[in-house]
Structure formats: structure tokens, C-alpha cells
Design a protein around this motif. Structure first.
Motif, PDB file in Angstrom:
ATOM      1  N   PRO A 233       1.603   3.448   8.580  1.00 15.59           N
ATOM      2  CA  PRO A 233       1.179   2.712   7.277  1.00 15.59           C
ATOM      3  C   PRO A 233       2.478   1.741   6.689  1.00 15.59           C
ATOM      4  O   PRO A 233       2.097   0.918   6.039  1.00 15.59           O
ATOM      5  CB  PRO A 233       1.095   3.837   6.152  1.00 15.59           C
ATOM      6  CG  PRO A 233       0.567   4.966   6.983  1.00 15.59           C
ATOM      7  CD  PRO A 233       1.524   4.771   8.383  1.00 15.59           C
TER       8      PRO A 233
ATOM      9  N   ILE B 273       1.875  -2.353   6.083  1.00 15.55           N
ATOM     10  CA  ILE B 273       2.341  -3.060   4.775  1.00 15.55           C
ATOM     11  C   ILE B 273       3.431  -4.080   5.268  1.00 15.55           C
ATOM     12  O   ILE B 273       3.572  -5.185   4.821  1.00 15.55           O
ATOM     13  CB  ILE B 273       2.983  -2.098   3.749  1.00 15.55           C
ATOM     14  CG1 ILE B 273       2.616  -2.901   2.388  1.00 15.55           C
ATOM     15  CG2 ILE B 273       3.959  -1.817   3.898  1.00 15.55           C
ATOM     16  CD1 ILE B 273       1.270  -3.387   2.098  1.00 15.55           C
TER      17      ILE B 273
ATOM     18  N   ILE C 100      -0.553   4.515   1.912  1.00 19.51           N
ATOM     19  CA  ILE C 100       0.661   4.055   1.203  1.00 19.51           C
ATOM     20  C   ILE C 100       1.035   4.667  -0.068  1.00 19.51           C
ATOM     21  O   ILE C 100       2.137   4.995  -0.650  1.00 19.51           O
ATOM     22  CB  ILE C 100       0.386   2.636   1.066  1.00 19.51           C
ATOM     23  CG1 ILE C 100       0.393   1.892   2.292  1.00 19.51           C
ATOM     24  CG2 ILE C 100       1.508   1.921   0.273  1.00 19.51           C
ATOM     25  CD1 ILE C 100       0.047   0.335   2.500  1.00 19.51           C
TER      26      ILE C 100
ATOM     27  N   ASP D 128      -8.041  -5.649   3.978  1.00 18.50           N
ATOM     28  CA  ASP D 128      -7.333  -4.485   3.921  1.00 18.50           C
ATOM     29  C   ASP D 128      -5.634  -4.744   3.399  1.00 18.50           C
ATOM     30  O   ASP D 128      -5.193  -4.060   2.707  1.00 18.50           O
ATOM     31  CB  ASP D 128      -7.355  -3.865   5.332  1.00 18.50           C
ATOM     32  CG  ASP D 128      -8.572  -3.209   5.650  1.00 18.50           C
ATOM     33  OD1 ASP D 128      -9.434  -3.097   4.962  1.00 18.50           O
ATOM     34  OD2 ASP D 128      -8.641  -3.280   7.052  1.00 18.50           O
TER      35      ASP D 128
ATOM     36  N   SER E 196      -5.054   1.933  -8.311  1.00 24.87           N
ATOM     37  CA  SER E 196      -4.883   0.628  -8.097  1.00 24.87           C
ATOM     38  C   SER E 196      -4.866  -0.172  -9.536  1.00 24.87           C
ATOM     39  O   SER E 196      -3.803  -0.705  -9.854  1.00 24.87           O
ATOM     40  CB  SER E 196      -5.824  -0.010  -7.000  1.00 24.87           C
ATOM     41  OG  SER E 196      -7.184   0.266  -7.363  1.00 24.87           O
TER      42      SER E 196
ATOM     43  N   THR F 149      -6.820   1.518   3.695  1.00 26.80           N
ATOM     44  CA  THR F 149      -6.752   1.408   2.237  1.00 26.80           C
ATOM     45  C   THR F 149      -5.227   1.777   1.659  1.00 26.80           C
ATOM     46  O   THR F 149      -4.366   2.275   2.427  1.00 26.80           O
ATOM     47  CB  THR F 149      -7.724   2.252   1.452  1.00 26.80           C
ATOM     48  OG1 THR F 149      -7.501   3.656   1.478  1.00 26.80           O
ATOM     49  CG2 THR F 149      -9.098   1.901   1.964  1.00 26.80           C
ATOM     50  N   GLY F 150      -5.124   1.672   0.413  1.00 21.62           N
ATOM     51  CA  GLY F 150      -3.781   1.858  -0.156  1.00 21.62           C
ATOM     52  C   GLY F 150      -3.797   3.715  -0.256  1.00 21.62           C
ATOM     53  O   GLY F 150      -2.538   3.916  -0.731  1.00 21.62           O
TER      54      GLY F 150
ATOM     55  N   ASN G  24      -4.179  -3.015   0.073  1.00 22.86           N
ATOM     56  CA  ASN G  24      -2.849  -2.194   0.220  1.00 22.86           C
ATOM     57  C   ASN G  24      -1.703  -2.708  -0.628  1.00 22.86           C
ATOM     58  O   ASN G  24      -0.906  -1.962  -1.180  1.00 22.86           O
ATOM     59  CB  ASN G  24      -2.649  -2.262   1.761  1.00 22.86           C
ATOM     60  CG  ASN G  24      -3.223  -1.243   2.448  1.00 22.86           C
ATOM     61  OD1 ASN G  24      -3.938  -0.542   2.023  1.00 22.86           O
ATOM     62  ND2 ASN G  24      -2.834  -0.969   3.812  1.00 22.86           N
TER      63      ASN G  24
END
Length: 459
Positions: A74, A78, A33, A254, A406, A29-30, A258
Motif C-alpha cells: 500500500p 501511494i 492506506i 484507484d 474519505s 481503495t483507501g 487513495n
């Protein structure tokens, strides 16, 4: 030597991309990141990491191979969206190779994202034209006298650009070097006839007319064809256009999560695991400290949290329906709870799987309950203050900051004599009891809101 380095870089990045697919749980998940980004406040969206990579670009391959692969996973994760969002692994597109990479260039990333969003929006518009043409053809062959078209998407197409991007990239697998906007456009456009479908119902309606000369009243019965346009959603494209496997679908979800966290665009509205804690009932809670007494609902309320929102649940993903439950129940005097609003949003095409709600839910629900609604930007603070002072409510879509990591819908419910903003946060009763600076809300409102947002004045 330079060619050797480039070949080595491509090989490592390809292996990294493959590893990211295989062990995506390490950076699912974010959270990972976002954690890196927190240390990059002074240097762009990935300032700390991207800056380090850039300053040590001559030895970055050795660093990756020697010690830092897990740390950089990570980033590689991305970067599986390079050609579409990040313009490859090089500089920001300028002729000067000494310029910093695009990861450190907010303006370049924003321009790329906007280009993609405009392209998707245009194709969705073509999809609407296509379904309307199919409806006209169906009506011509139906034998009906009149037709009515119910189009929930007339004012604004609904879509999750990040999920389209993620599905495209997941479909490409390790072939990240072939990712281009034009290629994605071509694939989406080839399936535009699948973007929307329609249903048809028949209904007899009586109409009356009066002869102006004789005054005689004549009643006739007409056969009406009622067409309802339905957005098939990104899930349809995953199955029928991109032909994703279950593993690729999970990977694309995912990616989308992200990317939304990275961009802070509010397209993903979901609570992290440590935020999803069903709490007590807030039945009967009303905020009376603003111009309008506001009925409060909380998506984590034990009565609602585990109830369905599509195939998701209200507690994790229904901040949009919960916000509109607050608005509708307050301004109409008729109680519509989060369960009812979530069901309505799902049936009317505003639910987005694993991502919350399309932004068009807000004006769509307001109009469905016969409430006036106007979009408002962050550059119009006085409109927001005036609306709140006059007893109206304002729904906001927020990006990462004080209210979310988010994206998150919430309700602005009043303004104090000192100019502070009162809110009804559907995920936090504690935040709802505080007074907030308008500047914080303006700064953290989504920069990529659709459907007239990031603020909607209702009432």
C-alpha cells in the motif's frame, strides 16, 4: 556501496510500482492506506510506516526483499505519486539529509498539494477564457443581434485535482522519476481548448422602447444567441489528452481514491463497501428540534439508493445532491428529492465520475433555487452558530473522521441551547439524531474545499 544501494532502491521501487499496477486489487481503495494511517496518529500522515522506513533506511531494501513487500505494497502504491505529491523518495527537500522523509511532513505535503491545485485552477481559468473567446468568435459570425452566456463555472471552476494528478501519474506508468508539476502543467495547458465546450441555441426576444419626445412605443424583435458553457470533465482528458487505456483509467481512479483518503480532503465522496447498505424508507421524516423544521432524505433510502447519479448511484456517491435536496425542500417548501437533485446536478456539470460531486454543486444548486448562499471557513464558528440560530441551514463538506472515511457532504440544521450542533447526515439517520460538538465539525471539515467552503450558509 552507496551507489549500489541507490540503484537497488530504484530497481525495487520500480518493481513495486509495477506490481502495484498488476495487483492493485490488494490495495485498491483507501482502506489499506487508512488502516496504516490509523497507527500513525503521533507521527504525521504515514508516521508509523514512514518512521520505520526512515529509521531503518540503511536496510530497507533488504526488508522489502526479504519479508515485508506485501505489507509495504500500500505504501508503494501511494508512492506512485512521488514527484508530484511526495517530492520523490528522499527527504522533505531540505539540504539536511538527516531530515525525515516527506511522508512524515504534513506541511511539505500540503504545500505540494496546494501548488498543484493552484496550477490546475489557473489552467482551468485559461480554459474559460479560451471558450469565451470561441463564443465571441462564433457570435460574430452568427448573424445574431444579442447574446447571453450561461456559465455555471463563473464563480468557481470545477475540477478534481486528485483525478488530474492520478491520470497524469497513470499515463507515466513506471517512469515515476519524470513526474513533475511543470510537466503536468504543460500537458494540461496544451489541451486547455478542450477543457470547456459550448452549445448554442437561438431565441427570438421582443423588446420595447418609448420615444421620450412623442411617447410612441416601438416593439422590435431581436435574434438572441444563448450559449451554455459545458465542462468536458476529467474523463475527456483521460481519453484525449493522456490517452489512457482502460487499465490505466481504472488505476487512475484507484490512485485518486487513495490520494483523497490519504489527504482527507473531501474530494472523494463515496461510501465503502461495508457502508453501502440500502436501508428503509424515511419518507415523511422531519426534524423539528431546531429553529427550522428540516425535511430529511437519506441517500441509502430504498427508494433512492440504486437510482443513477451519472454512471454512479445515489446510495454510494450522492451525498451532495441529497444534502441539497434536504436544503431546497426545507427552505423553499417545494419537495425536490435526491433523484431529482442528482439528475439536475448531472445535467449541470456537478457530477464527478467515481468521486461524488464537485464542491461548487452547493452554491450552484442554492442559486438555481433562488436561495442566498455564502461561503464560510472553519475559522468563523460564530457565523455558523448565528446562522443556525436564525433558522438558516449550513452545508458542510467533511473529511475523514466521525462522519466519513474519505469525504462527505452533510447539513448542519440547528444549534441547541447548550451550544451543541444538530445535523442532517444524508448517509446516517443515527448520526442525525445525535448532538455534536462544534469543535469536532470544525476540526474535521475539509482543508481543501473549493467554491467558498468548507461551509456554505444557505437561507
Amino acid at each position: 556501496m552507496a551507489d549500489e544501494n541507490r540503484n537497488s532502491a530504484s530497481e525495487v521501487l520500480e518493481k513495486g510500482a509495477n506490481a502495484a499496477q498488476t495487483i492493485r486489487g490488494a490495495a485498491k481503495t483507501g482502506k489499506a492506506i487508512a488502516g496504516i494511517a490509523k497507527g500513525a496518529a503521533a507521527g504525521g500522515p504515514y508516521g508509523a510506516v514512514a518512521g520505520a522506513l526512515w529509521s531503518n533506511r540503511k536496510t530497507v531494501i533488504k526488508i522489502v526483499l526479504a519479508a515485508a513487500f506485501l505489507l509495504l505494497l500500500p505504501v508503494l502504491f501511494i508512492l506512485m505519486l512521488p514527484g508530484l505529491i511526495f517530492g520523490g523518495f528522499g527527504s522533505d527537500g531540505s539540504a539536511d539529509p538527516s531530515q525525515p522523509p516527506i511522508l512524515n511532513n504534513d506541511a511539505a505535503i500540503t504545500e505540494n498539494v496546494n501548488t498543484i491545485s493552484f496550477a490546475i485552477n489557473g489552467i482551468l481559468g485559461e480554459g474559460l477564457d479560451d471558450v469565451l473567446a470561441r463564443i465571441n468568435a462564433d457570435f460574430s459570425a452568427s448573424g445574431g443581434d444579442q447574446k447571453e452566456v450561461v456559465n455555471p463555472y463563473a464563480s468557481s471552476p470545477v475540477y478534481n485535482a486528485n483525478l488530474f494528478i492520478a491520470q497524469y501519474c497513470a499515463a507515466k506508468g513506471r517512469d515515476y522519476q519524470s513526474l513533475t508539476v511543470s510537466d503536468m502543467e504543460q500537458i494540461l495547458r496544451s489541451g486547455k481548448q478542450h477543457l470547456y465546450s459550448f452549445t448554442r441555441a437561438e431565441e427570438e426576444r421582443k423588446s420595447s422602447s418609448v420615444d421620450p419626445d412623442t411617447g410612441e412605443k416601438t416593439t422590435t424583435t431581436e435574434l438572441w444567441m444563448i450559449y451554455t458553457i459545458v465542462y468536458n470533465g476529467e474523463a475527456y482528458f483521460a481519453d484525449n489528452i493522456f490517452h489512457l487505456s482502460d487499465e490505466q483509467k481504472a488505476l487512475s481512479n484507484d490512485y485518486a481514491h487513495n490520494l483523497s483518503v490519504f489527504l482527507g480532503d473531501g474530494l472523494f465522496q463515496g461510501l465503502d463497501d461495508d457502508e453501502y447498505i440500502p436501508g428503509p424508507s424515511y419518507e415523511g421524516v422531519t426534524f423539528a428540534d431546531g429553529s427550522t423544521p428540516v425535511v430529511y432524505f437519506n441517500q441509502l433510502d430504498e427508494r433512492f439508493a440504486d437510482k443513477p447519479y451519472g454512471t454512479d448511484n445515489i446510495g454510494g456517491y450522492a451525498c451532495g445532491p441529497t444534502s441539497m435536496a434536504i436544503v431546497v425542500s426545507t427552505l423553499t417548501g417545494k419537495t425536490v428529492d435526491p433523484i431529482q437533485m442528482a439528475e439536475w446536478a448531472y445535467k449541470n456539470g456537478y457530477w464527478c465520475k467515481n468521486s461524488g460531486s464537485y464542491h461548487s454543486l452547493i452554491p450552484g444548486a442554492a442559486k438555481a433555487w433562488h436561495l442566498s448562499v455564502e461561503g464560510c471557513t472553519a475559522s468563523e464558528p460564530q457565523r455558523i452558530v448565528d446562522a443556525l440560530s436564525s433558522g438558516k441551514l449550513v452545508v458542510a463538506i467533511m473529511s475523514k473522521g466521525h462522519f466519513t472515511s474519505s469525504g462527505h457532504f452533510m447539513v448542519l440544521r440547528g444549534v441547541t441551547s447548550g451550544g451543541k450542533i444538530l445535523i442532517a447526515d444524508p448517509a446516517s439517520y443515527t448520526r442525525s439524531q445525535k448532538e455534536w460538538d462544534l469543535s469536532i465539525i470544525l476540526d474535521e471539515a475539509s482543508k481543501r474545499a473549493g467554491a467558498g467552503g468548507p461551509f456554505w450558509i444557505i437561507g
